[in-house]
Design a protein around this motif. Structure first.
Motif, mmCIF file in Angstrom:
data_model
loop_
_atom_site.group_PDB
_atom_site.id
_atom_site.type_symbol
_atom_site.label_atom_id
_atom_site.label_comp_id
_atom_site.label_asym_id
_atom_site.label_seq_id
_atom_site.Cartn_x
_atom_site.Cartn_y
_atom_site.Cartn_z
ATOM 1 N N ILE A 107 4.697 -5.306 -0.207
ATOM 2 C CA ILE A 107 5.185 -4.521 -1.353
ATOM 3 C C ILE A 107 6.366 -5.214 -2.007
ATOM 4 N N ARG A 108 7.313 -5.681 -1.192
ATOM 5 C CA ARG A 108 8.500 -6.342 -1.748
ATOM 6 C C ARG A 108 8.121 -7.606 -2.529
ATOM 7 N N VAL A 109 7.192 -8.375 -1.984
ATOM 8 C CA VAL A 109 6.797 -9.613 -2.655
ATOM 9 C C VAL A 109 6.053 -9.314 -3.958
ATOM 10 N N SER A 110 5.186 -8.316 -3.939
ATOM 11 C CA SER A 110 4.452 -7.976 -5.160
ATOM 12 C C SER A 110 5.412 -7.484 -6.252
ATOM 13 N N LEU A 111 6.416 -6.719 -5.875
ATOM 14 C CA LEU A 111 7.430 -6.293 -6.845
ATOM 15 C C LEU A 111 8.205 -7.487 -7.380
ATOM 16 N N GLY A 112 8.504 -8.427 -6.493
ATOM 17 C CA GLY A 112 9.227 -9.612 -6.923
ATOM 18 C C GLY A 112 8.431 -10.438 -7.915
ATOM 19 N N LYS A 113 7.140 -10.583 -7.677
ATOM 20 C CA LYS A 113 6.297 -11.340 -8.606
ATOM 21 C C LYS A 113 6.225 -10.638 -9.964
ATOM 22 N N ALA A 114 6.274 -9.321 -9.930
ATOM 23 C CA ALA A 114 6.241 -8.557 -11.187
ATOM 24 C C ALA A 114 7.610 -8.481 -11.851
ATOM 25 N N ARG A 115 8.646 -8.963 -11.161
ATOM 26 C CA ARG A 115 10.026 -8.867 -11.641
ATOM 27 C C ARG A 115 10.396 -7.414 -11.905
ATOM 28 N N MET A 116 10.061 -6.591 -10.931
ATOM 29 C CA MET A 116 10.340 -5.170 -11.032
ATOM 30 C C MET A 116 11.108 -4.700 -9.807
ATOM 31 N N ASN A 117 11.723 -3.541 -9.944
ATOM 32 C CA ASN A 117 12.496 -2.925 -8.872
ATOM 33 C C ASN A 117 11.776 -1.675 -8.367
ATOM 34 N N PRO A 118 12.128 -1.191 -7.177
ATOM 35 C CA PRO A 118 11.508 0.038 -6.676
ATOM 36 C C PRO A 118 11.599 1.196 -7.662
ATOM 37 N N GLU A 119 12.689 1.266 -8.422
ATOM 38 C CA GLU A 119 12.882 2.366 -9.371
ATOM 39 C C GLU A 119 11.877 2.341 -10.515
ATOM 40 N N ASP A 120 11.197 1.206 -10.706
ATOM 41 C CA ASP A 120 10.227 1.088 -11.796
ATOM 42 C C ASP A 120 8.857 1.663 -11.433
ATOM 43 N N ILE A 121 8.626 1.940 -10.154
ATOM 44 C CA ILE A 121 7.328 2.474 -9.713
ATOM 45 C C ILE A 121 7.289 3.983 -9.947
ATOM 46 N N ASP A 122 6.222 4.436 -10.613
ATOM 47 C CA ASP A 122 6.101 5.861 -10.954
ATOM 48 C C ASP A 122 5.029 6.580 -10.146
ATOM 49 N N TYR A 123 4.175 5.838 -9.462
ATOM 50 C CA TYR A 123 3.111 6.446 -8.653
ATOM 51 C C TYR A 123 2.663 5.432 -7.608
ATOM 52 N N ILE A 124 2.349 5.936 -6.414
ATOM 53 C CA ILE A 124 1.828 5.086 -5.344
ATOM 54 C C ILE A 124 0.442 5.564 -4.957
ATOM 55 N N ASN A 125 -0.528 4.664 -5.063
ATOM 56 C CA ASN A 125 -1.861 4.934 -4.537
ATOM 57 C C ASN A 125 -1.880 4.437 -3.096
ATOM 58 N N ALA A 126 -1.844 5.367 -2.155
ATOM 59 C CA ALA A 126 -1.751 5.012 -0.747
ATOM 60 C C ALA A 126 -3.097 4.573 -0.189
ATOM 61 N N HIS A 127 -3.042 3.786 0.871
ATOM 62 C CA HIS A 127 -4.270 3.496 1.619
ATOM 63 C C HIS A 127 -4.806 4.810 2.186
ATOM 64 N N GLY A 128 -3.937 5.591 2.796
ATOM 65 C CA GLY A 128 -4.234 6.974 3.162
ATOM 66 C C GLY A 128 -5.594 7.202 3.786
ATOM 67 N N SER A 129 -5.871 6.528 4.894
ATOM 68 C CA SER A 129 -7.204 6.628 5.499
ATOM 69 C C SER A 129 -7.423 7.962 6.207
ATOM 70 N N GLY A 130 -6.360 8.563 6.695
ATOM 71 C CA GLY A 130 -6.507 9.808 7.445
ATOM 72 C C GLY A 130 -6.476 9.619 8.944
ATOM 73 N N THR A 131 -6.105 8.418 9.401
ATOM 74 C CA THR A 131 -5.850 8.231 10.829
ATOM 75 C C THR A 131 -4.346 8.356 11.042
ATOM 76 N N LYS A 132 -3.963 8.847 12.186
ATOM 77 C CA LYS A 132 -2.543 9.099 12.417
ATOM 78 C C LYS A 132 -1.724 7.821 12.357
ATOM 79 N N GLN A 133 -2.234 6.742 12.983
ATOM 80 C CA GLN A 133 -1.424 5.527 12.997
ATOM 81 C C GLN A 133 -1.291 4.918 11.603
ATOM 82 N N ASN A 134 -2.339 4.991 10.790
ATOM 83 C CA ASN A 134 -2.247 4.415 9.447
ATOM 84 C C ASN A 134 -1.278 5.213 8.575
ATOM 85 N N ASP A 135 -1.401 6.527 8.578
ATOM 86 C CA ASP A 135 -0.565 7.344 7.697
ATOM 87 C C ASP A 135 0.917 7.190 8.034
ATOM 88 N N ARG A 136 1.217 7.120 9.318
ATOM 89 C CA ARG A 136 2.608 6.939 9.720
ATOM 90 C C ARG A 136 3.093 5.527 9.380
#
Length: 422
Positions: free
Chosen positions: A289-318
């Motif tokens: 995530i940090r590297v992708s933001l760096g390539k975009a020359r953006m900061n965390p504050e610029d993100i307005d929505y996160i599409n999570a992997h969100g598989s529904g397994t406990k280890q992944n979600d945590r």
């Protein structure tokens, strides 16, 4: 002047219907497409449910010979590519074929055709030495996953860079990232990028049953996929595909194309830890995530929505909740996060591209899809996961992440094309 890669066309085949509008309607409705498996008899399996696509290849525009030649996954990809081409408004016949590229991802290739052929050649598994004379003429092509991308290239007339990416469940995200890079570096002017998987077969179900990764909630399919919910019991298999037209921004503007968004940053990392396990701290995903933001020359504050992997397994979600906190800091608590797998299931390698399509539509429609079936908060997953209902929300930039067996972790930033950081 530096080149920029933008999405100008979208094609989707997903549970809930063929076409991006059917797909979008499913997402904003918050309805789960999970049901009892109908593509084979699931009796006896631990998990007997999946998110299937109601797909008629003839109605989708394929010919009888194409249907005979292509695996279901290839059919999905070709139909998506056709829709994306039409949506983009490109006149493919006027383009130099050498300027057209294709980048397709798939985790399991032509699984359904291969399993069916093995059943025939082995006489239902009764013969250890199979009789090859019963095999279809296209058996070799079915054994080579790259035929999926060849079929797309044939459909769109691409003679430029053509490649298949197979990195497990991040295949779709990685293939789109690769396609964008081809445009940025000038190796192609237009790339059809996405992924496809049609894994709903006995062998796939048996594999995930063995590691108890899929949900056993067979009596309540509609609520079986529930990422980030405290009572989640595993992911729900799905199938589908998405293909995007990616082209150079200046050329797209010059022809008056509708631009869904710019692929501004992409990065991948590996945890080198375990084939299926994840470290609780989410360090590798956070780094992607940090590297992708760096390539975009953006900061965390610029993100307005996160599409999570969100598989529904406990280890992944945590794991990814920790990654969001580590990489985005305070912004992780402020930005809406959701998992569309709660509605369309987990289509393995295809889901990353389906999620990119969803993100592009979020930018276009300014609506954030919900996480369906999220009723019981998990104290360890304490972010804003947009429970059950879509939300109108101002979105200039989105983050989409993926996590795959083998330790693959990928992240992509997509923003409005004029989207300089606010």
């Amino acid at each position: 002047m530096s080149r920029r890669a933008v999405i100008t066309g979208i094609g989707v085949v997903a549970p809930g219907g063929v076409g991006r509008e059917n797909f979008w309607n499913v997402l904003v409705s918050g309805r789960s497409m999970t049901r009892r498996i109908s593509l084979f008899d699931p009796e006896g399996f631990r998990s007997r449910i999946a998110a299937e696509v109601d797909f008629d290849p003839l109605a989708a525009g394929l010919g009888y010979q194409e249907i005979r030649r292509m695996d279901r996954a290839a059919q999905f990809a070709v139909v998506c590519a056709s829709e994306a081409a039409a949506d983009s408004g490109l006149d493919l016949g006027s383009l130099d074929p050498g300027d057209l590229g294709v980048s397709i991802g798939s985790a399991v290739g032509c699984t359904m055709s291969l399993e069916e052929e093995y059943r025939v050649l082995s006489d239902g598994g009764r013969r250890w030495l199979v009789d090859h004379t019963y095999g279809v003429p296209h058996l070799y092509e079915q054994m080579v996953p790259s035929t999926l991308v060849v079929e797309v290239a044939r459909r769109v007339g691409a003679e430029g860079p053509v490649s298949l990416t197979s990195t497990g469940c991040t295949s779709g995200l990685d293939a789109v990232g690769h396609g964008a890079q081809l445009v940025v570096e000038g190796s192609a002017e237009v790339v059809f990028a996405g992924a496809t998987d049609a894994p709903l077969s006995p062998i796939t179900s048996a594999c995930f049953d063995a590691i108890k990764a899929t949900s056993p909630d067979n009596d309540d399919p509609e609520h079986a996929s529930r990422p980030f919910d405290a009572r989640r019991r595993g992911f729900v298999l799905g199938e589908g595909a998405a293909v995007m037209v990616i082209e150079e921004y200046a050329a797209a503007r010059a022809r008056g194309a509708r631009v869904y968004g710019e692929i501004a940053g992409f990065a991948g990392r590996s945890n080198a830890f375990h084939m299926t396990g994840l470290k609780a701290d989410g360090r590798e995903m956070a780094e992607a995530i940090r590297v992708s933001l760096g390539k975009a020359r953006m900061n965390p504050e610029d993100i307005d929505y996160i599409n999570a992997h969100g598989s529904g397994t406990k280890q992944n979600d945590r794991h990814e909740t920790a990654a969001f906190k580590a990489s985005l800091k305070q912004r992780a608590y402020e930005v809406p996060v959701s998992s569309i797998k709660s509605m369309v299931g987990h289509s393995l390698g295809a889901i990353g591209s389906i999620e990119v399509a969803a993100c592009a539509l979020v930018l276009d429609r300014q609506v954030v899809p919900p996480t369906a079936n999220l009723y019981h908060a998990d104290p360890e997953c304490d972010l804003d996961y947009v429970p059950r209902q879509a939300r109108e929300h101002a979105v200039d930039a989105v983050l989409s992440v993926g996590s795959g067996f083998g330790g693959f972790q990928s992240a992509m930033v997509i923003r409005k094309p004029e989207g300089a950081p606010r």
